[in-house]
Enzyme design. Structure first.
Site, mmCIF file in Angstrom:
data_model
loop_
_atom_site.group_PDB
_atom_site.id
_atom_site.type_symbol
_atom_site.label_atom_id
_atom_site.label_comp_id
_atom_site.label_asym_id
_atom_site.label_seq_id
_atom_site.Cartn_x
_atom_site.Cartn_y
_atom_site.Cartn_z
ATOM 1 C CG ASP A 14 -2.574 0.820 0.880
ATOM 2 O OD1 ASP A 14 -2.355 1.766 -0.046
ATOM 3 O OD2 ASP A 14 -2.650 1.336 2.268
ATOM 4 C CG ASN A 16 1.883 1.643 -5.063
ATOM 5 O OD1 ASN A 16 3.218 1.401 -4.226
ATOM 6 N ND2 ASN A 16 1.609 0.986 -5.963
ATOM 7 C CD1 TRP A 19 7.086 6.931 -2.311
ATOM 8 C CD2 TRP A 19 6.482 6.770 -4.651
ATOM 9 N NE1 TRP A 19 8.526 7.002 -3.489
ATOM 10 C CE2 TRP A 19 8.003 7.215 -4.200
ATOM 11 C CE3 TRP A 19 5.831 7.634 -5.874
ATOM 12 C CZ2 TRP A 19 8.698 6.660 -5.269
ATOM 13 C CZ3 TRP A 19 7.297 6.902 -6.817
ATOM 14 C CH2 TRP A 19 8.252 7.281 -6.905
ATOM 15 C CD GLU A 61 -12.685 -5.535 -1.950
ATOM 16 O OE1 GLU A 61 -12.224 -5.962 -2.386
ATOM 17 O OE2 GLU A 61 -14.440 -6.742 -1.743
ATOM 18 C CG ASN A 62 -7.948 -2.930 -5.593
ATOM 19 O OD1 ASN A 62 -6.535 -3.084 -5.989
ATOM 20 N ND2 ASN A 62 -8.213 -2.146 -4.726
HETATM 21 C C1 FPP Z 1 -1.301 -0.206 -3.443
HETATM 22 O O1 FPP Z 1 -1.491 1.863 -3.309
HETATM 23 C C2 FPP Z 1 -1.424 -0.836 -4.370
HETATM 24 C C3 FPP Z 1 -2.513 -0.901 -5.274
HETATM 25 C C4 FPP Z 1 -4.190 -1.198 -5.432
HETATM 26 C C5 FPP Z 1 -1.673 -1.686 -6.028
HETATM 27 C C6 FPP Z 1 -0.457 -2.853 -6.225
HETATM 28 C C7 FPP Z 1 0.240 -2.656 -6.721
HETATM 29 C C8 FPP Z 1 1.481 -2.889 -7.866
HETATM 30 C C9 FPP Z 1 2.536 -2.877 -7.054
HETATM 31 C C10 FPP Z 1 1.794 -2.532 -8.757
HETATM 32 C C11 FPP Z 1 1.553 -3.660 -9.428
HETATM 33 C C12 FPP Z 1 2.329 -4.983 -8.778
HETATM 34 C C13 FPP Z 1 3.040 -6.214 -9.742
HETATM 35 C C14 FPP Z 1 3.030 -7.401 -9.114
HETATM 36 C C15 FPP Z 1 3.550 -5.528 -10.616
HETATM 37 P P1 FPP Z 1 -2.495 2.536 -3.229
HETATM 38 O O2 FPP Z 1 -2.434 3.054 -4.646
HETATM 39 O O3 FPP Z 1 -3.768 2.257 -2.521
HETATM 40 O O4 FPP Z 1 -1.814 3.999 -2.484
HETATM 41 P P2 FPP Z 1 -2.493 4.694 -1.754
HETATM 42 O O5 FPP Z 1 -3.142 4.094 -0.572
HETATM 43 O O6 FPP Z 1 -1.444 5.818 -1.398
HETATM 44 O O7 FPP Z 1 -3.204 5.822 -2.182
#
Ligand code: FPP
Length: 227
Positions: A14, A16, A19, A61-62
């Site tokens: 979590d 991304n 960041w 849910e995404n």
């Molecule tokens: C959560 O961050 C992350 C995700 C919903 C997706 C995770 C996916 C990856 C790391 C990339 C693709 C995966 C692979 C295996 C190649 P968020 O978007 O909820 O972050 P936030 O909480 O800061 O909004």
């Protein structure tokens, strides 16, 4: 050095989005950085003796996220799995993808089946990626499999029909990004997993951060409900 190592580690990757926002960029930029971080941690975890790694890449849910973001995540998964297939022989890691894959686009489904098929005989390390995955949905799926086969619904029966039956339960579940919840990740098999939460956002979660989680795990006293 730690004396106890987790055999199976689950990671909720979590942070991304935050960041990227902190850098004045759009969320997809964070997912790309997060995706780049995956291989680094996979390589490191296996080199540290972890046998199975389960990564939460896309939850049931995404789909409710903006289409642009969903499309980017699907694109990144395709790129990741394609790269993985190219390195299969060298790495000897078994790839498994868990979740309801039937609704993914045909190209992604094809890449996933190719990756799983090509690596199915590798046994030492398993990389399990959760895509369109939900822990509740997984339990329902397992119960339905028992019912379809006229088998009694028991704790063991459900365990044997979870996607992860062949790798067992996670010893440790790590969540990056500062939230203190499980978000529908491995609800059944995580019943006795040690939980490790860190504020570090997934793109910044490096080898050193992983080692901190391993050290913390080695200090935990797992009792499984006993004294
Ligand atoms: C959560 O961050 C992350 C995700 C919903 C997706 C995770 C996916 C990856 C790391 C990339 C693709 C995966 C692979 C295996 C190649 P968020 O978007 O909820 O972050 P936030 O909480 O800061 O909004």
């Amino acid at each position: 050095m730690e004396n106890k190592l987790p055999s199976h580690v689950g990671i909720i990757m979590d942070g991304n989005g935050r960041w990227a926002t902190a850098r004045g960029k759009e969320r997809s930029y964070g997912h790309r950085a997060g995706s780049d971080n995956v291989d680094k941690i996979v390589t490191h975890a296996f080199s540290r003796g972890v046998k199975a790694l389960t990564l939460y890449a896309f939850s049931s849910e995404n789909w409710a996220r903006p289409k642009k973001e969903v499309d980017e995540l699907m694109r990144l998964l395709k790129i990741y799995f394609k790269k993985f297939i190219k390195k299969v022989v060298k790495n000897k890691v078994r790839l498994f993808v868990m979740g309801d894959l039937s609704v993914l686009d045909a190209e992604l489904q094809k890449i996933i089946s190719e990756g799983m098929e090509k690596t199915k005989d590798y046994g030492d390390n398993v990389l399990n990626i959760a895509v369109n995955y939900g822990g509740r949905q997984e339990i329902v799926h397992a119960v339905n499999r028992l019912l379809e086969n006229n088998l009694p619904v028991t704790v063991e029966g459900i365990s044997k029909n979870l996607y992860t039956a062949f790798i067992g339960e996670p010893d440790l579940i790590i969540r990056t990004g500062g939230e203190l919840r499980i978000s529908n990740f491995m609800l059944y098999q995580g019943a006795y997993s040690e939980l490790y939460f860190t504020d570090v956002l997934w793109p910044d979660f490096d080898e050193k951060q992983f080692d901190l989680a391993m050290e913390e795990f080695s200090r935990r006293n797992r009792r499984y409900g006993k004294v």
